[in-house]
Design a protein around this motif. Structure first.
Motif, PDB file in Angstrom:
ATOM      1  N   ILE A   1       0.864  -1.184   0.000  1.00 37.40           N
ATOM      2  CA  ILE A   1       0.000   0.000   0.000  1.00 37.40           C
ATOM      3  C   ILE A   1       0.899   1.232   0.000  1.00 37.40           C
ATOM      4  O   ILE A   1       1.965   1.236   0.627  1.00 37.40           O
ATOM      5  CB  ILE A   1      -0.953   0.005   1.212  1.00 37.40           C
ATOM      6  N   ALA A   2       0.505   2.253  -0.760  1.00 35.18           N
ATOM      7  CA  ALA A   2       1.320   3.466  -0.886  1.00 35.18           C
ATOM      8  C   ALA A   2       0.425   4.697  -0.813  1.00 35.18           C
ATOM      9  O   ALA A   2      -0.629   4.753  -1.453  1.00 35.18           O
ATOM     10  CB  ALA A   2       2.085   3.447  -2.211  1.00 35.18           C
ATOM     11  N   PHE A   3       0.865   5.681  -0.029  1.00 35.72           N
ATOM     12  CA  PHE A   3       0.162   6.959   0.111  1.00 35.72           C
ATOM     13  C   PHE A   3       1.051   8.070  -0.426  1.00 35.72           C
ATOM     14  O   PHE A   3       2.216   8.187  -0.039  1.00 35.72           O
ATOM     15  CB  PHE A   3      -0.158   7.241   1.582  1.00 35.72           C
ATOM     16  N   HIS A   4       0.458   8.913  -1.268  1.00 34.54           N
ATOM     17  CA  HIS A   4       1.220   9.994  -1.886  1.00 34.54           C
ATOM     18  C   HIS A   4       1.061  11.302  -1.126  1.00 34.54           C
ATOM     19  O   HIS A   4       0.009  11.588  -0.563  1.00 34.54           O
ATOM     20  CB  HIS A   4       0.746  10.192  -3.331  1.00 34.54           C
ATOM     21  N   ASN A   5       2.137  12.089  -1.111  1.00 33.77           N
ATOM     22  CA  ASN A   5       2.133  13.460  -0.586  1.00 33.77           C
ATOM     23  C   ASN A   5       1.835  13.510   0.907  1.00 33.77           C
ATOM     24  O   ASN A   5       1.021  14.309   1.372  1.00 33.77           O
ATOM     25  CB  ASN A   5       1.134  14.335  -1.354  1.00 33.77           C
ATOM     26  N   VAL A   6       2.515  12.663   1.674  1.00 29.94           N
ATOM     27  CA  VAL A   6       2.268  12.615   3.116  1.00 29.94           C
ATOM     28  C   VAL A   6       3.102  13.626   3.900  1.00 29.94           C
ATOM     29  O   VAL A   6       2.857  13.839   5.095  1.00 29.94           O
ATOM     30  CB  VAL A   6       2.542  11.199   3.678  1.00 29.94           C
ATOM     31  N   LEU A   7       4.081  14.260   3.267  1.00 32.22           N
ATOM     32  CA  LEU A   7       4.914  15.224   3.986  1.00 32.22           C
ATOM     33  C   LEU A   7       4.393  16.653   3.846  1.00 32.22           C
ATOM     34  O   LEU A   7       4.710  17.512   4.675  1.00 32.22           O
ATOM     35  CB  LEU A   7       6.361  15.151   3.478  1.00 32.22           C
TER      36      LEU A   7
ATOM     37  N   ALA B   1       6.203  17.135   9.817  1.00 31.49           N
ATOM     38  CA  ALA B   1       7.361  17.131  10.704  1.00 31.49           C
ATOM     39  C   ALA B   1       7.386  18.304  11.673  1.00 31.49           C
ATOM     40  O   ALA B   1       8.214  18.332  12.589  1.00 31.49           O
ATOM     41  CB  ALA B   1       8.643  17.140   9.868  1.00 31.49           C
ATOM     42  N   ASP B   2       6.487  19.253  11.495  1.00 33.77           N
ATOM     43  CA  ASP B   2       6.447  20.445  12.341  1.00 33.77           C
ATOM     44  C   ASP B   2       5.474  20.203  13.505  1.00 33.77           C
ATOM     45  O   ASP B   2       4.259  20.173  13.298  1.00 33.77           O
ATOM     46  CB  ASP B   2       5.990  21.642  11.515  1.00 33.77           C
ATOM     47  N   PRO B   3       5.971  20.032  14.741  1.00 31.38           N
ATOM     48  CA  PRO B   3       5.083  19.701  15.857  1.00 31.38           C
ATOM     49  C   PRO B   3       4.069  20.793  16.183  1.00 31.38           C
ATOM     50  O   PRO B   3       3.072  20.531  16.856  1.00 31.38           O
ATOM     51  CB  PRO B   3       6.043  19.480  17.026  1.00 31.38           C
ATOM     52  N   SER B   4       4.305  22.004  15.701  1.00 31.63           N
ATOM     53  CA  SER B   4       3.351  23.087  15.978  1.00 31.63           C
ATOM     54  C   SER B   4       2.108  23.004  15.096  1.00 31.63           C
ATOM     55  O   SER B   4       1.104  23.658  15.385  1.00 31.63           O
ATOM     56  CB  SER B   4       4.026  24.449  15.789  1.00 31.63           C
ATOM     57  N   ARG B   5       2.183  22.211  14.028  1.00 29.74           N
ATOM     58  CA  ARG B   5       1.040  22.088  13.134  1.00 29.74           C
ATOM     59  C   ARG B   5       0.059  21.065  13.699  1.00 29.74           C
ATOM     60  O   ARG B   5       0.392  19.882  13.845  1.00 29.74           O
ATOM     61  CB  ARG B   5       1.493  21.664  11.737  1.00 29.74           C
ATOM     62  N   ARG B   6      -1.163  21.534  14.006  1.00 34.82           N
ATOM     63  CA  ARG B   6      -2.169  20.670  14.617  1.00 34.82           C
ATOM     64  C   ARG B   6      -3.491  20.712  13.859  1.00 34.82           C
ATOM     65  O   ARG B   6      -4.541  20.382  14.410  1.00 34.82           O
ATOM     66  CB  ARG B   6      -2.407  21.090  16.076  1.00 34.82           C
ATOM     67  N   ASP B   7      -3.466  21.130  12.604  1.00 36.06           N
ATOM     68  CA  ASP B   7      -4.696  21.184  11.822  1.00 36.06           C
ATOM     69  C   ASP B   7      -5.164  19.759  11.515  1.00 36.06           C
ATOM     70  O   ASP B   7      -4.376  18.803  11.549  1.00 36.06           O
ATOM     71  CB  ASP B   7      -4.463  21.960  10.530  1.00 36.06           C
ATOM     72  N   PRO B   8      -6.452  19.571  11.236  1.00 34.51           N
ATOM     73  CA  PRO B   8      -7.008  18.222  11.060  1.00 34.51           C
ATOM     74  C   PRO B   8      -6.316  17.404   9.974  1.00 34.51           C
ATOM     75  O   PRO B   8      -6.112  16.194  10.154  1.00 34.51           O
ATOM     76  CB  PRO B   8      -8.479  18.487  10.710  1.00 34.51           C
ATOM     77  N   GLU B   9      -5.947  18.016   8.850  1.00 29.42           N
ATOM     78  CA  GLU B   9      -5.296  17.260   7.784  1.00 29.42           C
ATOM     79  C   GLU B   9      -3.933  16.745   8.227  1.00 29.42           C
ATOM     80  O   GLU B   9      -3.585  15.576   7.981  1.00 29.42           O
ATOM     81  CB  GLU B   9      -5.157  18.121   6.534  1.00 29.42           C
ATOM     82  N   THR B  10      -3.148  17.596   8.866  1.00 32.70           N
ATOM     83  CA  THR B  10      -1.835  17.169   9.347  1.00 32.70           C
ATOM     84  C   THR B  10      -1.972  16.060  10.381  1.00 32.70           C
ATOM     85  O   THR B  10      -1.211  15.083  10.381  1.00 32.70           O
ATOM     86  CB  THR B  10      -1.068  18.363   9.940  1.00 32.70           C
ATOM     87  N   LEU B  11      -2.940  16.183  11.271  1.00 30.75           N
ATOM     88  CA  LEU B  11      -3.162  15.142  12.276  1.00 30.75           C
ATOM     89  C   LEU B  11      -3.560  13.821  11.619  1.00 30.75           C
ATOM     90  O   LEU B  11      -3.142  12.745  12.068  1.00 30.75           O
ATOM     91  CB  LEU B  11      -4.234  15.582  13.267  1.00 30.75           C
TER      92      LEU B  11
END
Length: 217
Positions: free
Chosen positions: A163-169, A175-185
């Protein structure tokens, strides 16, 4: 290698350009990419496409599921790596995208029988597909739904399937711990779930916007 060197390498735009230019698009891929620009659809980068082709070829894939047809850029890469009698099942909500993808597949010489294009919501379609019947599942769709795609996608794989998921970064947001928006989570959740699943062998590849892959074991 120091952590500082690793960070610089991961963010190196020159390195990314070199990776994407290593196997450049041919005329059919370039035309599909141009249609994507016309329709406002963002296709995966050439380096990520080459990785998909490599995975399909390594698996000897004969049955592949793609979530997010787009204009056929990723589908072309998958078909080129698959066995000559393999069938690509591709799901997308947008009929216009799939019309563009069908044109790309025909331009590349693939007969209609090599592809099964389904218009619909993937979370409704995936449960209707054959459990354990697929070699590769590729996800390039709504990132908020990645955790659900993970659960349903893994169920479709045979032993040793991928299984492969694209554009996960997403530009470093994960990688930014300050980002807590629903998509990043949601992206962090699917990455964590795959890492902790004892039935999977995962890896995070720095191609395209980040390709999260895992093989069943």
């Amino acid at each position: 290698m120091s952590s500082g060197t690793r960070a610089a390498s991961a963010a190196d735009p020159v390195g990314a350009e070199y990776v994407d230019g290593y196997l450049p698009d041919d005329a059919v891929l370039a035309a599909a990419r141009a249609r994507a620009a016309d329709l406002g659809c963002v296709p995966l980068a050439p380096g990520a496409g080459a990785t998909l082709r490599f995975l399909a070829a390594t698996l000897g894939a004969r049955a592949v599921v793609e979530v997010g047809t787009g204009t056929g850029v990723s589908g072309l890469h998958l078909l080129r790596g698959m066995a000559s009698d393999g069938i690509l099942t591709s799901i997308d909500l947008e009929p216009e995208y799939q019309r563009a993808a069908r044109k790309a597949f025909l331009e590349a010489g693939y007969p209609p029988g090599r592809t099964r294009l389904i218009v619909g919501r993937a979370l409704d379609v995936l449960p209707r597909l054959t459990t354990g019947g697929y070699d590769l599942v590729f996800i390039d769709a709504a990132r908020m739904e990645f955790p659900s795609y993970y659960e349903k996608g893994v169920a479709l794989l045979r032993r040793g399937g991928v299984i492969a998921f694209h554009n996960v970064l997403v530009g470093g947001r994960v990688a930014d711990p300050s980002r807590r928006d629903p998509e990043t989570l949601a992206l962090r959740e699917v990455a964590r779930s795959m890492r902790e699943d004892e039935g999977l062998v995962p890896a995070l590849l720095p191609v395209g916007g980040g390709l999260l892959v895992a093989a069943t074991c």
